[in-house]
Design a protein around this motif. Sequence first.
Motif, mmCIF file in Angstrom:
data_model
loop_
_atom_site.group_PDB
_atom_site.id
_atom_site.type_symbol
_atom_site.label_atom_id
_atom_site.label_comp_id
_atom_site.label_asym_id
_atom_site.label_seq_id
_atom_site.Cartn_x
_atom_site.Cartn_y
_atom_site.Cartn_z
ATOM 1 N N THR B 43 0.837 -1.197 0.000
ATOM 2 C CA THR B 43 0.000 0.000 0.000
ATOM 3 C C THR B 43 0.875 1.252 0.000
ATOM 4 O O THR B 43 0.579 2.235 -0.691
ATOM 5 N N GLY B 47 1.167 4.329 -2.798
ATOM 6 C CA GLY B 47 1.191 5.765 -2.560
ATOM 7 C C GLY B 47 2.366 6.418 -3.273
ATOM 8 O O GLY B 47 2.234 7.490 -3.883
ATOM 9 N N PRO B 67 -2.134 14.410 -1.004
ATOM 10 C CA PRO B 67 -3.497 13.947 -0.709
ATOM 11 C C PRO B 67 -3.975 12.888 -1.696
ATOM 12 O O PRO B 67 -4.706 11.971 -1.313
ATOM 13 N N ALA B 68 -3.529 13.021 -2.955
ATOM 14 C CA ALA B 68 -3.933 12.022 -3.942
ATOM 15 C C ALA B 68 -3.395 10.658 -3.553
ATOM 16 O O ALA B 68 -4.103 9.644 -3.616
ATOM 17 N N PHE B 70 -2.691 9.640 -0.589
ATOM 18 C CA PHE B 70 -3.476 9.197 0.567
ATOM 19 C C PHE B 70 -4.799 8.600 0.098
ATOM 20 O O PHE B 70 -5.169 7.492 0.484
ATOM 21 N N ALA B 71 -5.484 9.335 -0.780
ATOM 22 C CA ALA B 71 -6.828 8.919 -1.181
ATOM 23 C C ALA B 71 -6.809 7.595 -1.941
ATOM 24 O O ALA B 71 -7.585 6.682 -1.641
ATOM 25 N N VAL B 72 -5.904 7.486 -2.906
ATOM 26 C CA VAL B 72 -5.869 6.251 -3.701
ATOM 27 C C VAL B 72 -5.542 5.055 -2.810
ATOM 28 O O VAL B 72 -6.182 3.996 -2.888
ATOM 29 N N ALA B 74 -6.063 4.755 0.373
ATOM 30 C CA ALA B 74 -7.186 4.489 1.280
ATOM 31 C C ALA B 74 -8.284 3.723 0.562
ATOM 32 O O ALA B 74 -8.834 2.749 1.100
ATOM 33 N N ILE B 75 -8.579 4.135 -0.668
ATOM 34 C CA ILE B 75 -9.632 3.430 -1.420
ATOM 35 C C ILE B 75 -9.200 1.990 -1.707
ATOM 36 O O ILE B 75 -9.967 1.037 -1.523
ATOM 37 N N ALA B 196 -9.009 1.440 5.950
ATOM 38 C CA ALA B 196 -8.872 2.437 4.889
ATOM 39 C C ALA B 196 -7.978 3.590 5.342
ATOM 40 O O ALA B 196 -7.076 4.014 4.621
ATOM 41 N N LEU B 197 -8.229 4.087 6.554
ATOM 42 C CA LEU B 197 -7.417 5.180 7.088
ATOM 43 C C LEU B 197 -5.952 4.784 7.182
ATOM 44 O O LEU B 197 -5.048 5.530 6.775
ATOM 45 N N GLY B 200 -4.405 4.632 3.858
ATOM 46 C CA GLY B 200 -4.158 5.984 3.377
ATOM 47 C C GLY B 200 -2.880 6.557 3.974
ATOM 48 O O GLY B 200 -2.037 7.111 3.263
#
Lengths: 256, 288, 249, 327
Positions: B43, B47, B67-68, B70-72, B74-75, B196-197, B200
């Motif tokens: 993971t 990132g 942030p991108a 992090f978001a990808v 997390a998803i 998820a967190l 991320g």
Amino acid sequence: MTADLLIVDRLRAGYGAAVVLDELSFRMRPGEALAVLGRNGVGKSTLLRCLMGQVRVHDGSVRLGQAEIARVAPQARVRAGLAFVPQEREIFRSLTVDEHLTFAARPGPWTRDSVYGLFPRLRERRRNTGTQLSGGEQQMLAIARALTLNPSLLLLDEPLEGLAPIVVREVGDCIRRLVAETGQAVILVEQHVRFALRLTANALVLDRGRAIHHGPSADLLADRPLLDRLVGLRREAAASVDTETLPCSIKTATTA
Amino acid sequence: MIAELAELGFNGLAYGIVLFFMACGLSITMGLMGFANLAHGATAMLGGYVLVVAMRDLGLPFLASLPAAFAVAAIAGALFEMTICRRLHAAGELDQVLLTIGVVFMAIASATFGFGAGQQAIVMPGYLTGRVAFGPIEVSAYRLFLLALGAAITIGLVTALERSRLGVRIRAAVDNRAMTTACGIDVGRLFTVVFALGSGLGGLGGALSVNLVGLDPSFPLKYLVFIMIVVTVGGFGSMTGTLVAALLLGLADVACKYFLPEAGAFAIFAVTAVVLYWRPQGLFGRLA
Amino acid sequence: MTAVLATRDLRRSFGALEVTAGVDLALLPGARHALIGPNGAGKSTLINLLTGALRPSAGRVVLAGQDVTDLPVAARVARGLSRTFQINTLFPRLTPLEAVLVAVCRRTGALARPLRRLAGCTAEIDEAHDLVARFGLEAVCDRPTGELAYGQQRLLEIALALAARPRVLLLDEPAAGVPARESAILMSAIAGLPRDVAVLFIEHDMELVFRFAERITVLVAGRILREGTPDEIAGDPEVRRVYLGEDDE
Amino acid sequence: MTLAISMAEPRSRIAARGRWRWPETVFWLALAACYVIFPGHLQLLAQVMIAGLFALSLDLLLGFCGIASMGHAAFFGIGAYAAARLALAGWSEPLTGLVFAGAVAGLCGFACSFLIGRLRSIALLMVTMAIGLLLHEAANRLTWLTGGDDGLSGYDVAPVLGLFRFDLYGRTAFLYCLGVGFLVFLALRRFVHSPFGLGLEALRENERRVPALGIAVQRQVAVVFTLSAVVAGIAGGLLAQVTQSVALEVLSFERSAGVLIMLVLGGAGHLYGALIGAAVFIVARDVLSGLDPVYWYFWLGLILAAVVLIGRGGLLGLARRLPGRFR
């Protein structure tokens, strides 16, 4: 006529393959306080854990209000209206008193502040974490935490167990007020038999996972010999199993 | 000499912060569900690659790419949890370990296929490339940025865990899962959110480490060890433990490379083995 | 007659809490001795101290004249102290015959010789089979233990403990979890235990206690409250008070 | 009398647990026949035997004792380096070389068993992984002993039994590995079908219950861990002799993970599962990495995920489930 609050029907349950509750059936009315009595190890605590979904149900059904809950997850039982005060209290060590009373609260008459009204001692300790409380305070907190879930039926497992006599009186008083003044329906498992009987309307006596008596608490309280026979220590009539029924192999083992 | 030592300590802390990001999500999920997720390093690598793609191919600025990442991550973590992890909660540790190692291997192959086996180069913005001087001590701007961001996120994380309702529920579930469930909380769903967190944060850690330790497809395997060391030494579910273990490991690694280049990672593994033997539940962990 | 198992001022604390607070217990050879007490009286702790799963803070455990206080569990079993467990802790994928065979081979020393063939251990296999059959398990003795009925697993617990040919047998709630229809066979199995083995059993089921015990010890708050014959215990006002929980009046 | 016969049955069945069955003869004859059938792949088949032996050593731990190791390559690597160092020191006789490799690895295993005996579950996995990595890192640094990144090579291995010289086609290599593998297999087979082996299964099934039978668990673990390390060391030694070189890779995490995969792929706890898993793994690696080494990792991961998610009990378990129960 009001509908029954709880209907337990031919419930069989236990740990793994072990059977602790055997064909147990009983009913409760809304607002009723029921004492569950019996000697050690007859399945009293298991009954509460089973209602809460922590013990495997082999067979039978449990209805709470409109919902069949015998096979749903514990959190769904809380939604259906149960709340549980376990014997070991199981206070969260890293949560403060305040957090215990808010983290899972559900809408209803019981809020953090109204619970503090019932247990003023807890308000004084609101910033302390679970582990910093005395045994009696932990017990109050366990009850208070369950109340914030605003249950239609509260399950109390030996709330006076392991408390010093003076604390027993204080916690006992709180439970008494809870039952008498707020009309909260409870199932109370307690070894302090007379305390439990005085507090409740009805009593259910278990022996080896079965109900051997179910009736008004006052009657049981008045009938000392019956009480002694049901929950006291007594010599059994030892005639039910005699040596004739032994398998021969075991008898020969005795002489071998 | 003092300036050198100070810089060494500074670098160690910056490295430790990155390790903390990569490990803290895993620590909580381990503490919450006892799920041994060795794919957490994958993971983090995800990132890293998201950052590379965002900056190099999409032309996004560095600060928008974080942030991108992090978001990808997390998803991806949430999807992984909902489709696969969930089936293995009841399984033994060995099954969990094998499956997640399998995911690591697949991630390595996929990364090699997509980006080649080489190191990824990114061009950092000018304000993060220079060095900053504090009197006699001179440190790299990027490491200073890492420390500042790390401190901010750590404080934010700790505050969230202390204050927010979600944080309180997580703490309750780590303390006593059965009782939390008996309070009406769906720990399974809580776990998905935490997973998820954590993913991320791992992704963010991976993104931040690109400019510090580099990025190539072997990343998940290389850092798997360090992540596991941080988590096991720090104790499952303990935020403080994870932070302390990560910073200690960062410092130790940097110091080792400087003072004992021959010993390499040897000293760190040795210390880990000793710590685990002495306290199998980790420095800050509790016996289950 | 000298005691086959004795404790002297046995104590154990967990933190500030003294769970076992000076217990003196003596078991004569061939005894049928029950240990009862309310929840939290320290019965399980006492069993663990006797078997060696826990070390005492103070006091001694003497087995057949030998001080075994510092010996681990396995060594005490080898010296004649076997136990059963409250909840079945068996070997799910081994058959009852295999499980008992392991215990028998341990006793005869066959287990310590990796070069011996299982096929050559006919004496041990016969003994294991006899023991399994004695508890009425011959029909299921080569099915995986995990597939057995609960009552059968409880019987296997006792068979496993007996395979060590103990002098003392500790039965930890032998009847717990056994449904009523299976309990008769368990009762007769307990009644049929060899007379040369001293039996100490912890039990909540008063019917079982009063049927089989020749002496009863009542444990309350880590101390022995009373010890006596079943009649003495049943008639004791102090014991009644504890069991009826009337101390709050 | 009929009663006595029916009662004797489970007894004879337990005594027959270690009896040699005809499919086993077929299995080994088929292996030997590979010499004739695949003359062009004998080096690969030797690798299969070596990997099979290594997987057997882990099967002793995981399949029979329930002790999982994530760093088992440690003992494989120790054996390989030991055999190579012995040959470099001038002692080129291969069979004594294997004994030496097994002995050195066994000593290390014995020492480790005291650390391992205390630990369970996650901590056990992590510590075995840490030991494996530790050794890998140590070998990387101790260049005077291991040659570091370059590894060890340039040593001679004398003909097996003084008769069979190692050749380019791997004829001797295959037969040598097959012979050693068969002998070690027979020994292990005897071992797991001894009372001691049955005691190990009890340990696997319920580790907490075993002391109550009067068995000292630490002793069991020490014996098995040592034996497992010996077998892993022999496998490593074989590799060093057959390839006449040792690379750092023998201690790698990938090798530790690989052997675990072989075992779960074939099915743990059956001995034959280890051999079958190793064969499938090595052949699959050869074919798939022939396509593209990058893809191999992907397939490896996919195999792992598939084994965990659907293939419980490995190939052997699958084979058993298909025609119902035959045992």
